[in-house]
Design a protein around this motif. Structure first.
Motif, PDB file in Angstrom:
ATOM      1  N   THR A  44      -6.538  -9.058  -7.551  1.00 51.62           N
ATOM      2  CA  THR A  44      -6.680  -8.258  -8.762  1.00 51.62           C
ATOM      3  C   THR A  44      -7.183  -6.813  -8.283  1.00 51.62           C
ATOM      4  O   THR A  44      -7.254  -5.866  -9.156  1.00 51.62           O
ATOM      5  N   GLN A  45      -7.184  -6.498  -6.817  1.00 49.77           N
ATOM      6  CA  GLN A  45      -7.436  -5.522  -6.337  1.00 49.77           C
ATOM      7  C   GLN A  45      -5.970  -4.772  -5.689  1.00 49.77           C
ATOM      8  O   GLN A  45      -5.211  -5.575  -5.473  1.00 49.77           O
ATOM      9  N   THR A  46      -6.085  -3.568  -5.755  1.00 50.90           N
ATOM     10  CA  THR A  46      -4.941  -2.838  -5.091  1.00 50.90           C
ATOM     11  C   THR A  46      -4.806  -3.259  -3.667  1.00 50.90           C
ATOM     12  O   THR A  46      -5.791  -3.247  -3.042  1.00 50.90           O
ATOM     13  N   VAL A  47      -3.450  -3.513  -3.400  1.00 48.47           N
ATOM     14  CA  VAL A  47      -3.120  -4.163  -1.856  1.00 48.47           C
ATOM     15  C   VAL A  47      -3.275  -2.859  -1.080  1.00 48.47           C
ATOM     16  O   VAL A  47      -2.143  -2.040  -1.036  1.00 48.47           O
ATOM     17  N   ASP A  48      -4.065  -2.687  -0.170  1.00 51.30           N
ATOM     18  CA  ASP A  48      -4.287  -1.392   0.790  1.00 51.30           C
ATOM     19  C   ASP A  48      -3.977  -1.984   2.408  1.00 51.30           C
ATOM     20  O   ASP A  48      -4.881  -2.825   2.597  1.00 51.30           O
ATOM     21  N   ASN A  49      -3.136  -1.621   2.885  1.00 54.96           N
ATOM     22  CA  ASN A  49      -2.903  -2.013   4.178  1.00 54.96           C
ATOM     23  C   ASN A  49      -3.893  -1.422   5.222  1.00 54.96           C
ATOM     24  O   ASN A  49      -4.174  -2.053   6.505  1.00 54.96           O
ATOM     25  N   ARG A  50      -4.843  -0.496   4.807  1.00 58.78           N
ATOM     26  CA  ARG A  50      -5.637   0.102   5.608  1.00 58.78           C
ATOM     27  C   ARG A  50      -7.110  -0.838   5.523  1.00 58.78           C
ATOM     28  O   ARG A  50      -8.109  -0.608   6.184  1.00 58.78           O
ATOM     29  N   VAL A  51      -7.308  -1.566   4.657  1.00 60.76           N
ATOM     30  CA  VAL A  51      -8.274  -2.640   4.298  1.00 60.76           C
ATOM     31  C   VAL A  51      -8.009  -4.056   4.373  1.00 60.76           C
ATOM     32  O   VAL A  51      -7.217  -4.534   3.735  1.00 60.76           O
ATOM     33  N   THR A  52      -8.287  -4.393   5.750  1.00 62.39           N
ATOM     34  CA  THR A  52      -7.597  -5.978   6.122  1.00 62.39           C
ATOM     35  C   THR A  52      -8.903  -6.759   6.112  1.00 62.39           C
ATOM     36  O   THR A  52     -10.137  -6.572   6.530  1.00 62.39           O
ATOM     37  N   SER A  53      -8.312  -8.140   6.238  1.00 59.90           N
ATOM     38  CA  SER A  53      -9.525  -9.058   6.465  1.00 59.90           C
ATOM     39  C   SER A  53      -8.946 -10.024   7.703  1.00 59.90           C
ATOM     40  O   SER A  53      -7.778 -10.324   7.372  1.00 59.90           O
ATOM     41  N   SER A  54      -9.559 -10.489   8.404  1.00 60.49           N
ATOM     42  CA  SER A  54      -9.116 -11.272   9.684  1.00 60.49           C
ATOM     43  C   SER A  54      -9.321 -12.743   9.159  1.00 60.49           C
ATOM     44  O   SER A  54     -10.118 -13.111   8.425  1.00 60.49           O
ATOM     45  N   LEU A  55      -7.963 -13.640   9.385  1.00 58.39           N
ATOM     46  CA  LEU A  55      -8.153 -15.055   8.860  1.00 58.39           C
ATOM     47  C   LEU A  55      -8.546 -15.804  10.232  1.00 58.39           C
ATOM     48  O   LEU A  55      -7.598 -15.813  11.194  1.00 58.39           O
ATOM     49  N   SER A  56      -9.435 -16.509   9.961  1.00 61.25           N
ATOM     50  CA  SER A  56     -10.084 -17.256  11.368  1.00 61.25           C
ATOM     51  C   SER A  56      -9.317 -18.432  11.581  1.00 61.25           C
ATOM     52  O   SER A  56      -8.363 -19.033  10.904  1.00 61.25           O
ATOM     53  N   ASN A  57      -8.969 -18.739  12.840  1.00 60.03           N
ATOM     54  CA  ASN A  57      -8.079 -19.981  13.602  1.00 60.03           C
ATOM     55  C   ASN A  57      -6.721 -19.830  13.071  1.00 60.03           C
ATOM     56  O   ASN A  57      -6.051 -20.783  13.191  1.00 60.03           O
ATOM     57  N   ALA A 166       2.375  -5.961  10.594  1.00 60.93           N
ATOM     58  CA  ALA A 166       1.803  -6.421   9.205  1.00 60.93           C
ATOM     59  C   ALA A 166       0.876  -7.197   9.464  1.00 60.93           C
ATOM     60  O   ALA A 166      -0.286  -7.181   8.445  1.00 60.93           O
ATOM     61  N   PHE A 167       0.726  -8.140  10.568  1.00 59.84           N
ATOM     62  CA  PHE A 167      -0.240  -9.067  10.643  1.00 59.84           C
ATOM     63  C   PHE A 167      -1.331  -8.642  11.873  1.00 59.84           C
ATOM     64  O   PHE A 167      -2.333  -9.452  11.914  1.00 59.84           O
ATOM     65  N   HIS A 168      -1.115  -7.652  12.396  1.00 56.79           N
ATOM     66  CA  HIS A 168      -2.043  -6.940  13.546  1.00 56.79           C
ATOM     67  C   HIS A 168      -2.444  -7.943  14.531  1.00 56.79           C
ATOM     68  O   HIS A 168      -3.344  -8.193  14.950  1.00 56.79           O
ATOM     69  N   THR A 169      -1.208  -8.785  15.325  1.00 57.47           N
ATOM     70  CA  THR A 169      -1.272  -9.775  16.182  1.00 57.47           C
ATOM     71  C   THR A 169      -0.159  -9.425  17.129  1.00 57.47           C
ATOM     72  O   THR A 169       0.839  -9.336  16.540  1.00 57.47           O
ATOM     73  N   GLN A 170      -0.370  -9.463  18.278  1.00 56.15           N
ATOM     74  CA  GLN A 170       0.747  -9.422  19.319  1.00 56.15           C
ATOM     75  C   GLN A 170       1.300 -10.730  19.744  1.00 56.15           C
ATOM     76  O   GLN A 170       0.595 -11.550  20.315  1.00 56.15           O
ATOM     77  N   ILE A 188      -4.723 -13.431  12.729  1.00 54.58           N
ATOM     78  CA  ILE A 188      -3.812 -12.277  11.929  1.00 54.58           C
ATOM     79  C   ILE A 188      -4.872 -11.714  11.284  1.00 54.58           C
ATOM     80  O   ILE A 188      -5.959 -12.406  10.908  1.00 54.58           O
ATOM     81  N   SER A 189      -4.394 -10.796  10.585  1.00 56.93           N
ATOM     82  CA  SER A 189      -5.140  -9.992   9.383  1.00 56.93           C
ATOM     83  C   SER A 189      -4.207  -9.501   8.479  1.00 56.93           C
ATOM     84  O   SER A 189      -3.150  -9.121   8.620  1.00 56.93           O
ATOM     85  N   VAL A 190      -4.567  -9.724   7.040  1.00 57.09           N
ATOM     86  CA  VAL A 190      -3.848  -9.232   6.153  1.00 57.09           C
ATOM     87  C   VAL A 190      -4.692  -8.289   5.135  1.00 57.09           C
ATOM     88  O   VAL A 190      -5.911  -8.224   5.324  1.00 57.09           O
ATOM     89  N   PRO A 191      -4.164  -7.685   4.287  1.00 57.04           N
ATOM     90  CA  PRO A 191      -4.760  -6.876   3.203  1.00 57.04           C
ATOM     91  C   PRO A 191      -5.848  -7.698   2.686  1.00 57.04           C
ATOM     92  O   PRO A 191      -5.664  -8.768   2.298  1.00 57.04           O
ATOM     93  N   ALA A 192      -6.982  -7.213   2.730  1.00 58.28           N
ATOM     94  CA  ALA A 192      -8.187  -8.078   2.017  1.00 58.28           C
ATOM     95  C   ALA A 192      -7.864  -8.202   0.571  1.00 58.28           C
ATOM     96  O   ALA A 192      -8.429  -9.308   0.096  1.00 58.28           O
ATOM     97  N   ALA A 193      -7.157  -7.493  -0.289  1.00 60.12           N
ATOM     98  CA  ALA A 193      -6.767  -7.879  -1.432  1.00 60.12           C
ATOM     99  C   ALA A 193      -5.970  -9.248  -1.747  1.00 60.12           C
ATOM    100  O   ALA A 193      -6.054  -9.906  -2.549  1.00 60.12           O
ATOM    101  N   LEU A 194      -5.289  -9.496  -0.534  1.00 63.45           N
ATOM    102  CA  LEU A 194      -4.500 -10.736  -0.522  1.00 63.45           C
ATOM    103  C   LEU A 194      -4.915 -12.159   0.157  1.00 63.45           C
ATOM    104  O   LEU A 194      -4.566 -13.154   0.218  1.00 63.45           O
ATOM    105  N   SER A 195      -6.229 -11.664   0.782  1.00 61.90           N
ATOM    106  CA  SER A 195      -6.855 -12.732   1.897  1.00 61.90           C
ATOM    107  C   SER A 195      -7.342 -13.982   1.078  1.00 61.90           C
ATOM    108  O   SER A 195      -7.340 -15.051   1.712  1.00 61.90           O
ATOM    109  N   GLY A 196      -7.461 -13.844  -0.249  1.00 56.44           N
ATOM    110  CA  GLY A 196      -7.981 -15.003  -0.902  1.00 56.44           C
ATOM    111  C   GLY A 196      -6.850 -16.113  -1.138  1.00 56.44           C
ATOM    112  O   GLY A 196      -7.334 -17.174  -1.614  1.00 56.44           O
ATOM    113  N   VAL A 197      -5.645 -15.716  -1.084  1.00 53.90           N
ATOM    114  CA  VAL A 197      -4.501 -16.852  -1.336  1.00 53.90           C
ATOM    115  C   VAL A 197      -3.919 -16.928  -0.308  1.00 53.90           C
ATOM    116  O   VAL A 197      -2.715 -17.386  -0.505  1.00 53.90           O
ATOM    117  N   ILE A 198      -4.216 -16.405   1.085  1.00 54.84           N
ATOM    118  CA  ILE A 198      -3.464 -16.562   2.095  1.00 54.84           C
ATOM    119  C   ILE A 198      -3.977 -17.579   3.180  1.00 54.84           C
ATOM    120  O   ILE A 198      -5.154 -17.086   3.410  1.00 54.84           O
TER     121      ILE A 198
END
Length: 764
Positions: A44-57, A166-170, A188-198
């Motif tokens: 529901t939020q604007t997808v902003d590549n500058r605002v990311t969330s890390s996905l654990s494990n 895109a995913f901030h991992t080497q 990996i990290s993804v835009p926070a707006a998408l983190s709930g569905v990835i």
């Protein structure tokens, strides 16, 4: 960067604007009647590549403790990665409720299976969220190859550089166990707006689970009526046979398996698996002449079974399944040969689908095996989906990233909801399935991540007890019949365990406990060349919760984990005495075995054999007017076992003792299950000083001064739940009455299983 951000936001907003805000599940199928999973998009939020969330494990934990040799070049292609989507919690709950009803004979939804499209619409991620994720992937430069019908995964391709950005991992190169690998260095990290569905991305590392078998080339000696295993140069390697039985080895033929597990009684009533499709999923081909050679050699040609080898595709295709090759005698996969032949051995009238996909096309953790299964389950045509899948590969959960594990569990849940029965090998290395052909070290108790889903049936390994008991003449004829069989009846079983942790071997051969047997072995094996973890596997999941149906039977542990295995069949033998005969391209079966053949074992043998037994059950139920599809077999197996073994509490029925496998043919003829109470899968484990790592869940009983004459001082022990004491209660794990980590519910009498199954589902 600001302009790029605005363009991404606009493209995603445009995609969202074309879709309805609420997605309503179809209720055209009776199974979906009354199920309302309508929900609004969660992005529901604007997808902003500058605002990311890390996905654990989302990276392999052990990689963090491994020094990379180099960074991967940004231009390296990374094809057919799978972005794994997370359905909402309410949809996940609704799915499990449906599957429970599909297995409940009293429910109106009993055996009301759904299609891949219905699965996706009702239980997957809503279209608006998928559109948002697709648009973001495309904006990062990736190619989206397709969205699966299940709406829980997106197949996409790109480069290592695009993954890094895109995913901030080497992506780095590593050397692990002397092998070169590629893996992402961190989560990996993804835009926070998408983190709930990835959930994450499956395909960021190339670690591959291994097939779960062990093979030897042998020549039949007609004078001894035994197979003589050809010697091989194995000096300086672990896992020599602890005892080489003199006089040769025994090769079991399909006739023997059919006699021991009583499938032969069903053939006489016309139940051979006719009309049932068994898919064995593989990552390499076999020589297609092997299967007819096997059928002809062992007298199975009159049952009408069929065979095909092919690459299962989606419609429209994503291009992620190409021919892996290996169809020549010198290149074929023995795993593929084994799976195809021994599913036929038990269900000689079934249709065998050898579904193969190349690992090179699929970077996900389970490679072509996962892709082959996934594409079969998501086939848009009912005729393209099998009744049964057998998968004989595995690796521990501790070596599996969260995205790959979630993808596996979602895949098997979808198969179950569609009515497909899935059988997975539990593993070949005792309490940790990741060490087939090597020795447990550096890690503790674990379970096969490919099998710990609550929506598949895990199959462990047994051994025939007649050799150690000295009762071979009671259960086997001294000569072979026309189809090379010699079994007279059911044969008592113990847990398959080739290490000195084998309690029956210790008792019968030297009159000692397993622990003392192991200690004494240090005197005769100063370099540890006979140290092994080879055994049927079992253990608790650290990811998946215990399903309700696994709590209902005597012996079920009072933990919260999905526990393995569920059932067991023959997998191998102590000392390498008993094997199954394989007809391969390099060593085809010839009349009277005048030429060498492969002898083979492992839980890779157990799983396809149980798949074959399930085909007989399916045909029998179909003839009674019920669905030929049964979905996951495990819930029904546990219900039937509760009738025989009793509940976890209260007075146990007489059949708990009466159906003990050790009784052999005395009193077990009416049992559905053979309760295996002898042995266990506690095997040897090591801790090498040179590696500066610890091995948990290992009771160390001694030190090898120069392990394999190469590694220096090395502690050696037996797998245990205690590091301070070792006995039947702490060994990981002992067989026992009812369910156990060693063999689950035990093995089965197929004829009695069908009768009990029909009664459970109220079939005429």
């Amino acid at each position: 960067m600001k302009t790029e951000h605005v363009m991404i936001a606009l493209s995603i907003a445009a995609a969202l604007a074309t879709l309805p805000s609420i997605t309503q599940a179809s209720a055209s199928n009776q199974a979906l009647a009354g199920i309302n999973t309508a929900e609004a998009p969660r992005v529901t939020q604007t997808v902003d590549n500058r605002v990311t969330s890390s996905l654990s494990n989302t990276h392999l934990a052990f990689v963090s403790h491994t020094t990379p040799t180099a960074a991967v070049d940004d231009a390296m292609p990374m094809n057919h990665m799978q972005l794994i989507l997370r359905p909402s919690a309410s949809r996940a709950v609704a799915l499990q409720a449906l599957i429970a009803a599909q297995h409940d004979p009293s429910s109106a939804k009993f055996h009301q299976w759904i299609t891949p499209e219905e699965f996706g619409t009702t239980f997957g991620v809503v279209d608006g969220d998928i559109a948002a994720v697709k648009s973001w992937l495309i904006a990062q430069g990736f190619t989206v190859n397709g969205v699966y019908p299940n709406k829980t995964q997106i197949d996409f391709s790109g480069t290592a550089g695009q993954v890094r950005q895109a995913f901030h991992t080497q992506e780095n190169r590593y050397v692990v166990n002397h092998e070169n690998h590629v893996a992402n260095a961190g989560d990996i990290s993804v835009p926070a707006a998408l983190s709930g569905v990835i959930v994450g991305v499956a395909g960021l590392n190339d670690f591959r689970p291994q097939p779960l078998h062990k093979a030897q080339v042998a020549q039949f000696d007609h004078g001894k009526n035994k197979f003589m295993i050809k010697p091989s140069s194995t000096a300086g390697t672990p896992g020599h046979l602890a005892v080489n039985f003199v006089g040769g080895s025994r090769g079991l033929a399909p006739y023997d398996m059919q006699t021991i597990y009583n499938t032969s009684s069903l053939y006489t009533s016309g139940l051979t698996g006719t009309g049932i499709n068994i898919a064995v999923v593989e990552d390499a081909d076999m020589d297609v002449t092997d299967w007819p050679n096997f059928v002809s050699t062992f007298g199975l040609g009159g049952y009408g079974g069929t065979f095909k080898q092919y690459q299962p595709q989606l419609t429209p295709t994503t291009g992620n399944c190409t021919d892996p090759g290996g169809a020549t005698p010198d290149e074929e996969s023995l795993e593929t040969v084994l799976d195809s032949e021994y599913s036929t051995a038990m269900a000689p009238g079934a249709n065998i689908w050898v579904a193969t996909c190349s690992d090179l096309d699929s970077n996900n953790f389970f490679g072509g095996v996962y892709t082959a299964a996934d594409n079969l389950i998501n086939n848009s045509s009912a005729a393209g989906r099998p009744n049964i899948i057998s998968a004989s590969y595995g690796y521990g959960e501790g070596f599996t990233d969260s995205a790959s594990k979630t993808a596996i569990d979602l895949m098997w849940a979808q198969a179950d909801a569609e009515g497909i029965s899935v059988f997975v090998s539990s593993g070949d290395s005792g309490s940790n399935p990741s060490f087939n052909g090597s020795i447990i070290n550096g890690v503790g108790i674990d379970a096969n991540s490919f099998a710990t889903s609550p929506n598949d049936t895990a199959v462990g390994g047994t051994d025939t007890a007649d050799v150690l008991d000295g009762t071979t003449s009671k259960y086997f004829n001294s000569s072979y019949n026309a189809v090379y069989g010699s079994a007279k009846s059911y044969v008592p079983e113990l847990t398959w365990n080739e290490s000195c942790g084998n309690v029956l071997a210790a008792q019968k051969l030297v009159g000692l406990s397993a622990l003392q047997f192991c200690k004494n072995a240090l005197i005769y094996d100063p370099y540890g060349e006979y140290v092994t973890s080879e055994s049927g596997s079992g253990g608790p999941s650290s990811v998946d919760a215990k399903p309700s149906w696994q709590r209902i039977v005597y012996g079920a542990p009072k933990d919260q984990s999905r526990d393995l295995p569920d059932v067991s069949l023959f997998g191998g033998s102590y000392g390498g005495y008993t094997w199954a005969i394989l007809c391969s391209g390099a060593y085809p079966c010839t009349p009277n075995f005048v030429d060498p053949v492969y002898l083979i074992g492992g839980t890779s043998l157990s799983a396809p054999m149980f798949a074959g037994i399930q085909a007989l059950i399916d045909q029998g139920l179909s003839q009674a007017g019920l669905s030929a599809n049964q979905g996951n077999a495990a819930p029904t197996l546990y219900e039937l076992a509760r009738n025989e073994y009793g509940a976890p509490t209260g007075k146990s029925p007489s059949t708990l003792a009466g159906c003990n496998s050790s009784n052999g043919t005395s009193g077990t003829s009416k049992c559905v299950f053979h309760n295996i109470t002898t042995g266990g899968n506690s095997t040897q484990c090591i801790q090498i000083a040179e590696f500066a790592q610890t091995t948990p869940d290992c009771y160390f009983y001694g030190t090898i001064q120069n392990f394999l004459q190469a590694y220096g001082p090395t502690k050696v022990g037996l797998t245990a739940t205690s590091t301070s004491k070792y006995n039947a209660n702490t060994a990981a794990f002992s067989a026992g009455p009812g369910w156990s980590f060693a063999n689950g519910l035990g093995s089965v009498n197929a004829g009695n299983l069908l009768s009990a199954w029909k009664k459970f589902v109220n079939a005429p």
